[in-house]
Design a protein around this motif. Sequence first.
Motif, mmCIF file in Angstrom:
data_model
loop_
_atom_site.group_PDB
_atom_site.id
_atom_site.type_symbol
_atom_site.label_atom_id
_atom_site.label_comp_id
_atom_site.label_asym_id
_atom_site.label_seq_id
_atom_site.Cartn_x
_atom_site.Cartn_y
_atom_site.Cartn_z
ATOM 1 N N ASP A 94 -3.203 -6.925 -13.890
ATOM 2 C CA ASP A 94 -3.652 -7.367 -12.563
ATOM 3 C C ASP A 94 -2.754 -6.797 -11.464
ATOM 4 O O ASP A 94 -3.247 -6.377 -10.408
ATOM 5 N N GLY A 95 -1.444 -6.784 -11.704
ATOM 6 C CA GLY A 95 -0.517 -6.241 -10.720
ATOM 7 C C GLY A 95 -0.735 -4.762 -10.472
ATOM 8 O O GLY A 95 -0.691 -4.298 -9.326
ATOM 9 N N MET A 96 -0.986 -4.021 -11.522
ATOM 10 C CA MET A 96 -1.234 -2.583 -11.366
ATOM 11 C C MET A 96 -2.543 -2.328 -10.627
ATOM 12 O O MET A 96 -2.626 -1.402 -9.810
ATOM 13 N N GLN A 101 -4.916 -0.625 -5.425
ATOM 14 C CA GLN A 101 -5.682 -0.939 -4.216
ATOM 15 C C GLN A 101 -4.832 -0.702 -2.974
ATOM 16 O O GLN A 101 -5.321 -0.165 -1.971
ATOM 17 N N LEU A 102 -3.575 -1.092 -3.032
ATOM 18 C CA LEU A 102 -2.683 -0.894 -1.894
ATOM 19 C C LEU A 102 -2.440 0.586 -1.627
ATOM 20 O O LEU A 102 -2.353 1.014 -0.467
ATOM 21 N N LEU A 103 -2.358 1.381 -2.686
ATOM 22 C CA LEU A 103 -2.231 2.828 -2.511
ATOM 23 C C LEU A 103 -3.456 3.382 -1.791
ATOM 24 O O LEU A 103 -3.332 4.223 -0.893
ATOM 25 N N ASP A 104 -4.641 2.922 -2.183
ATOM 26 C CA ASP A 104 -5.878 3.355 -1.518
ATOM 27 C C ASP A 104 -5.865 2.950 -0.050
ATOM 28 O O ASP A 104 -6.235 3.735 0.823
ATOM 29 N N GLN A 105 -5.416 1.724 0.237
ATOM 30 C CA GLN A 105 -5.358 1.252 1.619
ATOM 31 C C GLN A 105 -4.392 2.084 2.450
ATOM 32 O O GLN A 105 -4.657 2.371 3.619
ATOM 33 N N CYS A 106 -3.294 2.486 1.853
ATOM 34 C CA CYS A 106 -2.323 3.332 2.562
ATOM 35 C C CYS A 106 -2.973 4.664 2.921
ATOM 36 O O CYS A 106 -2.852 5.140 4.050
ATOM 37 N N ARG A 107 -3.667 5.240 1.967
ATOM 38 C CA ARG A 107 -4.331 6.519 2.195
ATOM 39 C C ARG A 107 -5.425 6.398 3.269
ATOM 40 O O ARG A 107 -5.701 7.336 4.007
ATOM 41 N N LEU A 116 3.366 -2.941 3.339
ATOM 42 C CA LEU A 116 4.694 -3.045 2.733
ATOM 43 C C LEU A 116 5.017 -4.485 2.349
ATOM 44 O O LEU A 116 5.604 -4.741 1.301
ATOM 45 N N ARG A 117 4.616 -5.441 3.184
ATOM 46 C CA ARG A 117 4.820 -6.849 2.826
ATOM 47 C C ARG A 117 4.073 -7.185 1.533
ATOM 48 O O ARG A 117 4.583 -7.909 0.680
ATOM 49 N N GLU A 118 2.873 -6.656 1.389
ATOM 50 C CA GLU A 118 2.102 -6.915 0.166
ATOM 51 C C GLU A 118 2.741 -6.258 -1.054
ATOM 52 O O GLU A 118 2.795 -6.854 -2.127
ATOM 53 N N VAL A 119 3.231 -5.043 -0.895
ATOM 54 C CA VAL A 119 3.905 -4.366 -2.009
ATOM 55 C C VAL A 119 5.143 -5.161 -2.422
ATOM 56 O O VAL A 119 5.391 -5.384 -3.615
ATOM 57 N N VAL A 126 4.635 -10.659 -9.273
ATOM 58 C CA VAL A 126 4.049 -10.179 -10.524
ATOM 59 C C VAL A 126 5.074 -9.534 -11.439
ATOM 60 O O VAL A 126 5.063 -9.757 -12.644
ATOM 61 N N PHE A 127 5.956 -8.758 -10.872
ATOM 62 C CA PHE A 127 6.813 -7.946 -11.725
ATOM 63 C C PHE A 127 8.217 -8.492 -11.903
ATOM 64 O O PHE A 127 8.974 -7.955 -12.676
ATOM 65 N N ILE A 128 8.569 -9.559 -11.217
ATOM 66 C CA ILE A 128 9.891 -10.143 -11.445
ATOM 67 C C ILE A 128 9.762 -11.628 -11.775
ATOM 68 O O ILE A 128 10.180 -12.063 -12.839
#
Length: 157
Positions: A94-96, A101-107, A116-119, A126-128
């Motif tokens: 789910d995190g990936m 999606q965030l990468l797509d939004q950046c593009r 950046l706040r979402e990342v 999710v990852f910690i």
Amino acid sequence: MGKRKAGGQQGMDHLTLNESMLVGHRQIDAGHAALVGLVNKCVDLVGNSVAAAELHTVLIELRDMFVRHIDEEETIMRDLGYPDMEVERNEHVDGMKRLNQLLDQCREGADLDELLREVSGLLLTVFIKSDMGFKSFLQSIDYQDEPRGDGEGAFVV
């Protein structure tokens, strides 16, 4: 996970990996520290008003690092017999998806501060934080990292 200002810049603070966020496995903790470092690189870029394309390049690097870290982390968890592997795996998947999606939004030209706040939130939750169950598991089996051979103890951020 704490925060501190990035080089006197306005905007988002740098993330710091607090001792309470360490899981107690040197390799996993080192991976988390590296991920935090790369997110902080993104903080600096956004604080310096870089173009979205430049941030996108670093976010791709972050995604690649996430993929490697997840693979290493899941291997370690499996090797140690972690009973909640399926839950952990689902959180990683789910995190990936969200990171992609965030990468797509950046593009596509999303607001970089919000992105950046979402990342950062994704990294934290999710990852910690999701690894805190693994931390409890390590404590329950009295796991101790092997000495590194250089006289130093476990990884410390």
